[in-house]
Design an enzyme around this catalytic site. Structure first.
Site, short mmCIF file in Angstrom:
data_model
loop_
_atom_site.label_atom_id
_atom_site.label_comp_id
_atom_site.label_asym_id
_atom_site.label_seq_id
_atom_site.Cartn_x
_atom_site.Cartn_y
_atom_site.Cartn_z
N SER A 56 -9.46 33.71 -1.35
CA SER A 56 -8.73 34.18 -0.18
C SER A 56 -7.83 33.08 0.30
CB SER A 56 -9.73 34.68 0.93
OG SER A 56 -8.83 35.20 2.01
N HIS A 115 -11.56 25.97 13.62
CA HIS A 115 -12.10 25.73 12.23
C HIS A 115 -12.62 24.54 12.33
CE1 HIS A 115 -10.33 29.26 10.39
NE2 HIS A 115 -9.10 29.00 10.38
N LYS A 120 -10.57 31.44 5.94
CA LYS A 120 -10.62 32.70 5.21
C LYS A 120 -12.31 32.99 5.18
CE LYS A 120 -7.23 33.27 4.86
NZ LYS A 120 -6.28 33.66 5.68
S1 PPS Z 1 -8.01 32.56 8.65
O1 PPS Z 1 -6.83 32.03 8.23
O2 PPS Z 1 -9.12 31.30 8.47
O3 PPS Z 1 -8.25 32.70 9.96
O4 PPS Z 1 -8.56 33.66 7.94
P1 PPS Z 1 -10.14 34.44 7.93
O5 PPS Z 1 -9.64 35.59 9.15
O6 PPS Z 1 -10.94 33.65 8.27
O7 PPS Z 1 -9.95 35.18 6.90
C1 PPS Z 1 -9.18 36.30 6.27
C2 PPS Z 1 -10.01 37.00 5.19
O8 PPS Z 1 -10.80 38.05 5.94
C3 PPS Z 1 -10.46 39.11 5.57
N1 PPS Z 1 -10.73 40.22 6.63
C4 PPS Z 1 -11.33 41.42 6.63
N2 PPS Z 1 -12.20 41.80 5.80
C5 PPS Z 1 -13.21 42.79 5.91
N3 PPS Z 1 -13.00 43.58 7.08
C6 PPS Z 1 -12.07 43.24 8.14
N4 PPS Z 1 -11.89 44.13 9.20
C7 PPS Z 1 -11.09 42.17 7.91
N5 PPS Z 1 -10.24 41.16 8.59
C8 PPS Z 1 -9.91 40.36 7.81
C9 PPS Z 1 -9.00 39.26 5.10
O9 PPS Z 1 -8.76 40.33 4.24
C10 PPS Z 1 -9.23 37.91 4.28
O10 PPS Z 1 -9.95 37.98 3.12
P2 PPS Z 1 -9.42 38.59 1.64
O11 PPS Z 1 -10.32 38.28 0.64
O12 PPS Z 1 -8.33 37.60 1.48
O13 PPS Z 1 -8.97 39.84 1.94
#
Ligand code: PPS
Length: 299
Positions: free
Chosen positions: A136, A106, A51
Site C-alpha cells: 500500500s 504515526h 498504510k
Molecule cells: S495513511 O496514509 O497512513 O493514513 O494510510 P492508511 O489510511 O493507514 O492506509 C491506507 C490503506 O487503508 C485502506 N482503507 C481501507 N481498507 C478497507 N476498508 C476501508 N473502509 C478502508 N479505508 C481505507 C486503503 O485502501 C489503503 O490500503 P490499500 O491496500 O492501498 O488499498
C-alpha cells in the site's frame, strides 16, 4: 540499492530522534513540541504505522463519537475531525477543540505526549500485515508529488525493510508500541480483524472508548465505514488532500482495501526474504498468527 531512490528520499526527509519524517509536512520543532502537549482524560489517539488502516479508523472513530451521524460535522473531512498531531498540513489549535478530542498519529511510542505515559487518555493502535502495508505504501509513494524519482517494487522492499521510508521502520514501530503497551491505556486492533468482521471491530472500539451505541447507530457506523462507501464519500476518501501533496492522477488513496494483495506482486524469493527479516526482528512477539487466520477468509 537504487541510489537515485535513496537520494530522492534524502531530499524530502529529515531524521529526528531515530525516525525519518517528511520535511514537507512536519519539522523537528513540531515533533518536539508534541512531548508537552496538554492531554485530557477524554482524549482518544489513533496511532498507526502508515498504510495500516488509519483513515478507515478515523472514519469509524469520528462516527462512533457522533453516534453514527455527523451532527455538526457534515462538511468536515476526516482529517480535520481526527487531526494528525505531527503534521502541519491543516494547522489546528488543539487546545480550543471541545472534548472529547480525537487525534491521529504515526509517531513511535517514545515521541508521543509525555502525559500519555501516565495512562491518561486512550490510544487505539491499528496494525496490518506488513507485506500489505508495504505494498500500500509503495502505491502511495507513486502518488507523492514531492518524490520525483520512480522507485521500483524491488527497491521499495529494501527501503521499507531497512526503515528508510517516512516514519521509519515498520518493525521498530510495531515492536515499540507492543512492548511498551503497559505504559499506555491502549487497545490493539488489526486491519485484518476489521476486514473479517467490521461490526465486531466497531463494537470492540466502542467498548474501549466507553461509547454505548444502540444497534441502529452501530449499523450506521459499519455501513459508512465499508470500503465502497468510504471510497465514494468525499469527506472520507482523502480526495480533499491538495494536489500539491498527492497526485491523484497516479492512483487512489483508497486503492483496493483488501487482505493479502501482497501475494499478487511479491515473488516467492521476495516473500521468503521478508519472512526471514520478520522472524529476526519480530519472531518473539505473538502477533503473526492473526494474519494467517484472517487471510483465509478476508481477501
Ligand atoms: S495513511 O496514509 O497512513 O493514513 O494510510 P492508511 O489510511 O493507514 O492506509 C491506507 C490503506 O487503508 C485502506 N482503507 C481501507 N481498507 C478497507 N476498508 C476501508 N473502509 C478502508 N479505508 C481505507 C486503503 O485502501 C489503503 O490500503 P490499500 O491496500 O492501498 O488499498
Amino acid at each position: 540499492m537504487d541510489r537515485g531512490a535513496l537520494e530522492a528520499l534524502n531530499n524530502e526527509r529529515f531524521e529526528h530522534k531515530g525516525t525519518y519524517f517528511e520535511s514537507k509536512i512536519t519539522s523537528p520543532e513540531v515533533i518536539d513540541a508534541i512531548e508537552h502537549m496538554e492531554i485530557r482524560d477524554s482524549d482518544v489517539f489513533l496511532v498507526t504505522y502508515p498504510k495500516s488502516g488509519t483513515v478507515w479508523t478515523q472514519q469509524i472513530l469520528s462516527l462512533i463519537f457522533n453516534e453514527g451521524h455527523r451532527n455538526g460535522t457534515e462538511n468536515i473531512d476526516n482529517m480535520t475531525r481526527v487531526p494528525w498531531i505531527e503534521f502541519s498540513m491543516n494547522s489546528i489549535d488543539f487546545n480550543s477543540r471541545p472534548s472529547p478530542r480525537l487525534f491521529s498519529s504515526h509517531l513511535p511510542y517514545y515521541l508521543m505526549p509525555r502525559d500519555l505515559k501516565s495512562r491518561k487518555a486512550k490510544i487505539i493502535y491499528v496494525y496490518r500485515n506488513p507485506k500489505d502495508a508495504m505494498l500500500s505504501y509503495y502505491h502511495f509513494f507513486k502518488m507523492k508529488t514531492n518524490i520525483k524519482h520512480t522507485i521500483n517494487w524491488e527497491t521499495f522492499i529494501e527501503l521499507f525493510m531497512s526503515g528508510e521510508v517516512f516514519c521509519g521502520s515498520w518493525f521498530d514501530h510495531v515492536r515499540g508500541w507492543y512492548t511498551h503497551k503497559e505504559d499506555f491505556n491502549i487497545l490493539f486492533v488489526t486491519y485484518e480483524e476489521m476486514k473479517k468482521d467490521l461490526r465486531s471491530a466497531v463494537l470492540k472500539i466502542c467498548k474501549f472508548v466507553d461509547m454505548n451505541l444502540d444497534e441502529k447507530a452501530v449499523d450506521t457506523v459499519v455501513e459508512k465505514a465499508t470500503f465502497t462507501n468510504m471510497k465514494h464519500d468525499p469527506l472520507a476518501n482523502y480526495t480533499f488532500v491538495p494536489n500539491e501533496f498527492l497526485d491523484r492522477s497516479k492512483g487512489d488513496f483508497l486503492r483496493k482495501g483488501t487482505v493479502g494483495d501482497w501475494k499478487n506482486i511479491m515473488t516467492v524469493a521476495q516473500s521468503e526474504r521478508f519472512d526471514k527479516v520478520y522472524k529476526e526482528k519480530m519472531g518473539d512477539l505473538p502477533i503473526k498468527l492473526w494474519w494467517d487466520l484472517c487471510e483465509e477468509t478476508t481477501s
